[in-house]
Motif scaffolding. Sequence first.
Motif, PDB file in Angstrom:
ATOM      1  N   TYR A  91       0.832  -1.209   0.000  1.00 36.27           N
ATOM      2  CA  TYR A  91       0.000   0.000   0.000  1.00 36.27           C
ATOM      3  C   TYR A  91       0.863   1.254   0.000  1.00 36.27           C
ATOM      4  O   TYR A  91       0.655   2.176  -0.803  1.00 36.27           O
ATOM      5  N   SER A  92       1.860   1.286   0.883  1.00 38.95           N
ATOM      6  CA  SER A  92       2.711   2.465   0.988  1.00 38.95           C
ATOM      7  C   SER A  92       3.470   2.731  -0.307  1.00 38.95           C
ATOM      8  O   SER A  92       3.591   3.878  -0.739  1.00 38.95           O
ATOM      9  N   SER A  93       3.982   1.676  -0.942  1.00 38.46           N
ATOM     10  CA  SER A  93       4.830   1.852  -2.125  1.00 38.46           C
ATOM     11  C   SER A  93       4.044   2.065  -3.416  1.00 38.46           C
ATOM     12  O   SER A  93       4.590   2.563  -4.402  1.00 38.46           O
ATOM     13  N   SER A  94       2.748   1.689  -3.414  1.00 46.49           N
ATOM     14  CA  SER A  94       1.964   1.757  -4.661  1.00 46.49           C
ATOM     15  C   SER A  94       0.913   2.852  -4.669  1.00 46.49           C
ATOM     16  O   SER A  94       0.319   3.118  -5.721  1.00 46.49           O
ATOM     17  N   MET A  95       0.654   3.491  -3.556  1.00 48.22           N
ATOM     18  CA  MET A  95      -0.464   4.431  -3.456  1.00 48.22           C
ATOM     19  C   MET A  95      -0.334   5.606  -4.432  1.00 48.22           C
ATOM     20  O   MET A  95      -1.325   6.051  -5.018  1.00 48.22           O
ATOM     21  N   ILE A  96       0.881   6.099  -4.648  1.00 49.58           N
ATOM     22  CA  ILE A  96       1.091   7.224  -5.566  1.00 49.58           C
ATOM     23  C   ILE A  96       0.986   6.752  -7.014  1.00 49.58           C
ATOM     24  O   ILE A  96       0.285   7.352  -7.837  1.00 49.58           O
ATOM     25  N   ALA A  97       1.698   5.656  -7.318  1.00 41.82           N
ATOM     26  CA  ALA A  97       1.699   5.142  -8.694  1.00 41.82           C
ATOM     27  C   ALA A  97       0.304   4.698  -9.128  1.00 41.82           C
ATOM     28  O   ALA A  97      -0.065   4.842 -10.311  1.00 41.82           O
ATOM     29  N   ALA A  98      -0.474   4.134  -8.209  1.00 35.06           N
ATOM     30  CA  ALA A  98      -1.821   3.671  -8.549  1.00 35.06           C
ATOM     31  C   ALA A  98      -2.669   4.817  -9.091  1.00 35.06           C
ATOM     32  O   ALA A  98      -3.419   4.651 -10.067  1.00 35.06           O
ATOM     33  N   ALA A 112      -1.401   8.150 -10.000  1.00 33.69           N
ATOM     34  CA  ALA A 112      -0.742   8.965 -11.021  1.00 33.69           C
ATOM     35  C   ALA A 112      -0.436   8.196 -12.306  1.00 33.69           C
ATOM     36  O   ALA A 112      -0.511   8.758 -13.401  1.00 33.69           O
ATOM     37  N   ARG A 113      -0.089   6.914 -12.186  1.00 36.02           N
ATOM     38  CA  ARG A 113       0.351   6.155 -13.359  1.00 36.02           C
ATOM     39  C   ARG A 113      -0.781   5.372 -14.009  1.00 36.02           C
ATOM     40  O   ARG A 113      -0.862   5.277 -15.240  1.00 36.02           O
ATOM     41  N   TRP A 114      -1.662   4.783 -13.191  1.00 32.93           N
ATOM     42  CA  TRP A 114      -2.721   3.921 -13.746  1.00 32.93           C
ATOM     43  C   TRP A 114      -4.137   4.480 -13.557  1.00 32.93           C
ATOM     44  O   TRP A 114      -5.106   3.876 -14.006  1.00 32.93           O
ATOM     45  N   ASN A 115      -4.248   5.589 -12.859  1.00 29.67           N
ATOM     46  CA  ASN A 115      -5.558   6.201 -12.611  1.00 29.67           C
ATOM     47  C   ASN A 115      -6.486   5.283 -11.833  1.00 29.67           C
ATOM     48  O   ASN A 115      -7.692   5.226 -12.066  1.00 29.67           O
ATOM     49  N   TYR A 116      -5.908   4.514 -10.898  1.00 30.79           N
ATOM     50  CA  TYR A 116      -6.690   3.662 -10.001  1.00 30.79           C
ATOM     51  C   TYR A 116      -6.919   4.385  -8.678  1.00 30.79           C
ATOM     52  O   TYR A 116      -6.378   5.465  -8.431  1.00 30.79           O
ATOM     53  N   GLU A 117      -7.704   3.748  -7.813  1.00 32.03           N
ATOM     54  CA  GLU A 117      -7.796   4.207  -6.432  1.00 32.03           C
ATOM     55  C   GLU A 117      -6.463   3.968  -5.734  1.00 32.03           C
ATOM     56  O   GLU A 117      -5.720   3.049  -6.102  1.00 32.03           O
ATOM     57  N   SER A 118      -6.156   4.744  -4.716  1.00 29.16           N
ATOM     58  CA  SER A 118      -4.844   4.646  -4.066  1.00 29.16           C
ATOM     59  C   SER A 118      -4.623   3.291  -3.410  1.00 29.16           C
ATOM     60  O   SER A 118      -3.480   2.840  -3.258  1.00 29.16           O
ATOM     61  N   ASP A 119      -5.709   2.605  -3.016  1.00 32.12           N
ATOM     62  CA  ASP A 119      -5.573   1.304  -2.354  1.00 32.12           C
ATOM     63  C   ASP A 119      -5.829   0.142  -3.313  1.00 32.12           C
ATOM     64  O   ASP A 119      -6.086  -0.985  -2.868  1.00 32.12           O
ATOM     65  N   HIS A 120      -5.752   0.384  -4.624  1.00 25.54           N
ATOM     66  CA  HIS A 120      -6.047  -0.652  -5.624  1.00 25.54           C
ATOM     67  C   HIS A 120      -5.179  -1.889  -5.429  1.00 25.54           C
ATOM     68  O   HIS A 120      -5.685  -3.016  -5.322  1.00 25.54           O
ATOM     69  N   PHE A 121      -3.864  -1.708  -5.379  1.00 24.59           N
ATOM     70  CA  PHE A 121      -2.957  -2.851  -5.262  1.00 24.59           C
ATOM     71  C   PHE A 121      -3.021  -3.471  -3.862  1.00 24.59           C
ATOM     72  O   PHE A 121      -2.838  -4.677  -3.709  1.00 24.59           O
ATOM     73  N   PHE A 122      -3.304  -2.659  -2.865  1.00 22.88           N
ATOM     74  CA  PHE A 122      -3.483  -3.167  -1.502  1.00 22.88           C
ATOM     75  C   PHE A 122      -4.657  -4.140  -1.447  1.00 22.88           C
ATOM     76  O   PHE A 122      -4.548  -5.234  -0.873  1.00 22.88           O
ATOM     77  N   GLN A 123      -5.776  -3.751  -2.038  1.00 21.83           N
ATOM     78  CA  GLN A 123      -6.958  -4.602  -2.007  1.00 21.83           C
ATOM     79  C   GLN A 123      -6.728  -5.913  -2.762  1.00 21.83           C
ATOM     80  O   GLN A 123      -7.128  -6.984  -2.301  1.00 21.83           O
ATOM     81  N   ARG A 124      -6.073  -5.815  -3.921  1.00 21.20           N
ATOM     82  CA  ARG A 124      -5.821  -7.024  -4.693  1.00 21.20           C
ATOM     83  C   ARG A 124      -4.837  -7.938  -3.973  1.00 21.20           C
ATOM     84  O   ARG A 124      -5.009  -9.165  -3.969  1.00 21.20           O
ATOM     85  N   GLN A 125      -3.827  -7.358  -3.343  1.00 22.82           N
ATOM     86  CA  GLN A 125      -2.875  -8.181  -2.592  1.00 22.82           C
ATOM     87  C   GLN A 125      -3.551  -8.855  -1.410  1.00 22.82           C
ATOM     88  O   GLN A 125      -3.233 -10.011  -1.084  1.00 22.82           O
TER      89      GLN A 125
END
Length: 399
Positions: free
Chosen positions: A29-36, A38-51
Amino acid sequence: MIKKILKSYDYSLILAMLLLCGFGLVMVYSSSMIAAVARWNYESDHFFQRQAIFIALGLVFFCITMFFPYRAYLNRFFIRSVVLVSILMLLALFVFGSIKGGARGWFSLFGFSLQPAEFVKLSVIIYLAAVYEKKQSYINHFGRGVLPPIIFTGFICILIILQPDIGSASIIAMIALSMVICSGLGMKNIFKLIILGAACLVAISPLLLLKWDKIFTTERISRFAGFMDPFADAGDSGFHLINSYYAIASGGLTGLGLGESVQKYGYLPESHTDFILAIISEELGIFGVLFVLVLLAFIVLKGFQVARHCEDAFGTLLAIGVSSMIGIQTAINVCGLTGLLPITGVTLPFISYGGSSMLLLMLSIGILVNISMFVKFRAVHQKSDSKPAGESTGSPATI
């Protein structure tokens, strides 16, 4: 009986896995929140939820393999099915596979990506453990005892290289090598294997030349250039490694604080996968890095300890294979982000984002925990059986 079995489980191994998964979830969550965003236009917790979904599903698989007797994997039909499915999945990638990072190594299913090469690692471990247990009586007969499993492993590695995924193929080759060395093979045959390996490299060189543009893409060549001298081209080939250095150096002993990384603002595009340990170093310092590496080292060493005390060759080689896989993958990831090896795209076990990797690792740890349980259970029973009837064993004779 059930209580005795439950007492025989190694809960320290389970706790280490859970701590790594929980810590990794926070750091994803900490490492992906910005990229989610700015880079992919996802919600900030997108990768956190999937993980979190991957971990929950992984826990189900972990519980299944933890309670399923590992000796049952020796079933001939099961082994053949595992081998056949592994080959078919790798072949199907060339027709139905999705391309990511220049490699056709994923199936896209229901919005998720499945990487067959991850599961093939466990397939190879189970296959080699089963075959080398069967061949113990003639393990040093090179033609019958050594060569057939090596040919199969080599074929699997070639299929993965052609995706191309050199990182996964290298890990499988090193896992196989560690299992072969620990299978009881004599030094004479180990030397023959080295010669055979060199001969195979020469034999497949025409294939490498034919597929040179696909295997050694501009991106992969740049990784080697960045590894040799990252500061020679700081804006291109050395970009990732230099920013990894910045992240590690910025963290120092205690780090900048959880969530305070600068490098995750686009400087490390793979901050939640390949370079997550660099972000951990930046935010939590050397103590955060040590927390991860000590737990991973504990799991690996515990696995080798289980292998040492296991009484059958199959369980021993299974434990060695699983432990080697985690140790090798950790070493390649750490060496990549510190510049000791070229960057290969290998993730950090239990910490990096990735569904296929997480499911594979939790399946594998479940098997390791099951082997550990049987080792401890047998040891306790042998100890109790060896006691004289008059000692405190809980039997009527002691009352």
